[in-house]
Each structure stands twice: as C-alpha cells, then as structure tokens.
Design an enzyme around this catalytic site. Sequence first.
Site, PDB file in Angstrom:
ATOM      1  N   ARG A  52      21.167  66.186  36.653  1.00  0.00           N
ATOM      2  CA  ARG A  52      19.908  65.710  36.078  1.00  0.00           C
ATOM      3  C   ARG A  52      18.959  65.412  37.221  1.00  0.00           C
ATOM      4  NH1 ARG A  52      22.367  60.385  34.083  1.00  0.00           N
ATOM      5  NH2 ARG A  52      23.445  60.838  36.025  1.00  0.00           N
ATOM      6  N   ASN A  96      23.200  71.643  27.004  1.00  0.00           N
ATOM      7  CA  ASN A  96      21.765  71.358  26.958  1.00  0.00           C
ATOM      8  C   ASN A  96      21.215  71.474  25.535  1.00  0.00           C
ATOM      9  OD1 ASN A  96      21.517  70.579  29.562  1.00  0.00           O
ATOM     10  ND2 ASN A  96      20.512  72.416  30.316  1.00  0.00           N
ATOM     11  N   LEU A 143      19.098  59.044  22.613  1.00  0.00           N
ATOM     12  CA  LEU A 143      18.499  58.777  21.298  1.00  0.00           C
ATOM     13  C   LEU A 143      17.204  57.996  21.461  1.00  0.00           C
ATOM     14  CD1 LEU A 143      21.419  57.871  18.825  1.00  0.00           C
ATOM     15  CD2 LEU A 143      20.052  59.959  18.908  1.00  0.00           C
ATOM     16  N   ALA A 155      13.475  58.004  21.105  1.00  0.00           N
ATOM     17  CA  ALA A 155      12.371  58.763  20.506  1.00  0.00           C
ATOM     18  C   ALA A 155      11.130  58.603  21.369  1.00  0.00           C
ATOM     19  CB  ALA A 155      12.111  58.241  19.097  1.00  0.00           C
ATOM     20  N   GLY A 192      11.034  67.637  28.175  1.00  0.00           N
ATOM     21  CA  GLY A 192      10.359  68.677  28.956  1.00  0.00           C
ATOM     22  C   GLY A 192      11.227  69.005  30.150  1.00  0.00           C
ATOM     23  N   CYS A 212      14.652  72.587  32.409  1.00  0.00           N
ATOM     24  CA  CYS A 212      15.918  73.024  31.810  1.00  0.00           C
ATOM     25  C   CYS A 212      15.926  73.027  30.287  1.00  0.00           C
ATOM     26  CB  CYS A 212      17.058  72.142  32.318  1.00  0.00           C
ATOM     27  SG  CYS A 212      17.399  72.444  34.055  1.00  0.00           S
ATOM     28  N   LYS A 262      13.525  75.528  28.242  1.00  0.00           N
ATOM     29  CA  LYS A 262      13.774  76.959  28.465  1.00  0.00           C
ATOM     30  C   LYS A 262      15.210  77.329  28.090  1.00  0.00           C
ATOM     31  CE  LYS A 262      15.367  77.495  33.245  1.00  0.00           C
ATOM     32  NZ  LYS A 262      16.734  77.945  33.084  1.00  0.00           N
TER      33      LYS A 262
END
Length: 437
Positions: free
Chosen positions: A146, A207, A249, A251, A256, A259, A262
Amino acid sequence: MKLSVIGCGYLGAVHAASMAELGHDVTGIDVDPERIASLSRGVAPFHEPGFNDLLVANQQKLAFSTDMSAANGSRVHFLAVGTPQSSDGSVDMTYVNQAVSDLLPHLSPGDLVVGKSTVPVGTAERLLTMVEPTGAHLMWNPEFLREGFAVEDTLSPDRLVYGVTDDDAGVNDTAILDEVYAAILAKDTPRLVMNFATAELVKVAANSFLATKISFINAMAEIADVTGANVTQLADAIGHDDRIGRRFLNAGIGFGGGCLPKDIRGFAARATELGVGEALSFLKDVDDINLRRRRRVQEILSAELGDLTGKKIAVWGLAFKPDSDDIRDSPALDIVESLARAGAHVTGSDPEATGPATRRIQSAGLEDSVTLEVDHLSAARGADAIVVATEWQHFRTTDASVVANLVNNPLVVDGRNCLPAGEWKQAGFVYRGMGRS
Ligand code: UDX
C-alpha cells in the site's frame, strides 16, 4: 545475492531499496533518466514514508542505471514495471513486454526472472515462452504494498505468494526466492506456492475485494443520506462481526490511486476476453458507485450554496490518500477540477501533492480558477465552503474554532467522514458528511 529490479516506480524503487536492506546487492533499472539520477543521488523521487532513509542507508548496496545491460550477472531479476490502463479499460502491457524483450539478451541459464507487476491472468504463461529459450526461469510473485506503507509492506508483508511452473524447475526456483526473502520468511511470514494463473489472480482478486468493500459501504452511505442513518455507526456495528471486519469500510468520496480503479477495470476486461465477463459484471457497479461519490460533493455544495459560479471553495487534500503525493486517479483532484469547471474558484491544499497537482491543473487549462497551496488554513481564508478530500492527520485535528474565524461562510463537507462532527458544529459550521450529517 546479486539482484536486478526492472522498473523503479513506487513498486520497483521500494523493492530495490528493501532488497538492499535485506543484504543483497541490487541494481535498479528504469528508462526514466531523471528518476535514475535522483535515486542514484539517494533522493527519493516520490513521497513515501521511510523510503528515503532506506535509500540513504543502503547506498553501498544499491546501483541505478538506465541501461538494461546493468542486469548482467544478477541471479534474480524482478520485473516491476507499470501496467497502466488502456483507453478501453484493459491493461496496457507495453512496458512489461518491452522490459522482458530488452532483458532477454542479458539473461544467463539458471537466472530467475520474477514478475511483480500486476498483470492480466495468462501473462506469465505467455512470458515463459520468451524467457525459457535463454535457459532462465520465470516465477510470479505479486506485490500487495500500500502506498504510505510501502516499506513496511515490503519488509513485513502479510504473505508471500509464489507462482511457479508445475515441474522440478518450479521447486528449485522456490528455493532461490526463499533465499532472497530469507529474512522475511524467518519472521514466520506465510508463503503460498501455486501455479501462475492463481498467483496472477490473487492480486486482482484481492484488489477487487477491497474495492467492493469500499463501494459496498459507499452504497450504504447513499441509503443513509436519504434515511437519516449514520454510515459510520453502521460500519462500526457491522464491522464487529469478524466475518465482515471494520477495515476498508470507511465511506467517503471513494477509492482512487494507481491500483484499485485500474485493477478492477483490467480484471473485468480480461474476464470478458476469456468469455466469462458475467462473472465480474458486479465490478461495473463497484466502479459506478465509486465514481458517483466524487459527484456527491458537488451535489451537496450546490444544494447548500446554489449556483457555484464565483464561490470560493477550499479543498483540503489533493493526493488520493494521506501520506502520499500520488495524484493518480485521485478523487480529491477530480473534485477540484469539476468544481472549477462549475465556475467556482478553488483553493486546493495538500502537504505533499501540490507539485504534481499543479502540473495536472495546468494541463487541464484550469490555472485561472484553481490556486494550490501547502497550508490548509490559508486555503480556508474567505472560503464559502471547505471540502475535506484526503484525510491527512493535521486536517482531522485542526481546531474548528480557528477555521471558523477564517472562512466567509461556515460550511464544511467532510468527504472522508474524518472530522469530529460535533466540534465543527459547535464552532458554528454546517457539517455535511458522506452518509452522515
Ligand atoms: C491498494 C491495495 O491496498 C494494495 O494492497 C495494493 O497492492 C495496491 O492497491 P493503495 O492504492 O496504496 O493500495 O491504497 P489503499 O490504502 O488500498 O487505498 C485505496 C483507496 O481507497 C484510497 O483512495 C483510499 O482513500 C480509499 N479507501 C480506503 C476508502 O475510500 N475507504 C476505505 O475504507 C479504505
């Protein structure tokens, strides 16, 4: 061991420095001369916590070059080049194909080529036919790092996944990679050995699951907005069930970065090619929910302020997530651009990403309506609304009463549900969250 890492972006550069940290002699290779010059000087070309220190500490064991011949003599060659999205949503394999073709003349029999890039399932099998004639072997070893935790995730991963050929060579290759990762394996890191297709799928499946989790809670936020429910309390409550879990979780304005967006599109495109597109049709909904989140901020602002023409909006955050200067597919920057196109004057602020964001705003021709600055408080001065678009720690802990004295109109849209809503309301703000108010 002598290693080469081909591709020195986020993944490759961090991998190269981390392998040096594990004691190996590493050569990083990339086609971008500026990037290579910066890495050679021991200067990180992007913001990633801990990476620059690692680069400096391991200078003696690290070399960088734009010349593929620098891979000569390495026992293991990691492929870490980018796999961007093509205009049709599929994965653009140009860089992987080019890197492998360029590497072939520099491979010796018994060398191990280890793919780390995220690729469409079936790629390793195809690349094997290119690599095998050289006498080198191929493995697939996806990376799950990450951004913001890239060093930690590389040196202490949750698991190591090895994709191998189904023969004796596969067994030997496993032993070589074990030697490379000896220090990681010594920490009892789970190591899972499987065939190529499974290893390739592990990455995109992981992902897709994460993206689905985020879009699920964002769908709940849409329901919460029309029912008066609070999506954060909902997430806390369902997250107590171990089978669901609370992580991923949160919200907000959605996911974005380089990774998740796409990867779900590339995975869906590959499934369609394979004739099983229906299996992943839900990923289109995941993507649609995600993109709706970016528009939601503007809907809230228009509902509160009316016509946005000439309104001054401060957007806190430009990077796609905190502790990163990465603006690839950043929901924050998309919001800046769409507010500017709606006639607002936007003052965007980010501690790390103003450099790359300035270039993107210029190429979008929006420099007359967007000002970018590092200090979020000065960005708030005279604002008709504040939008929190990236949850940097210092945004979360900003004293709302200080901000109240700076703004023209006390409206805050908390795009990441990360502010203490009560404190902001007490300071006189109209607080609007995403699926909570
Ligand atoms: C992701 C995967 O987590 C990683 O395993 C993979 O190797 C690469 O892709 P990264 O892109 O660095 O990593 O970001 P991540 O932390 O996963 O966040 C992705 C996006 O989701 C960010 O825009 C973040 O703000 C958003 N997000 C995350 C949410 O909107 N809600 C959440 O609850 C979690």
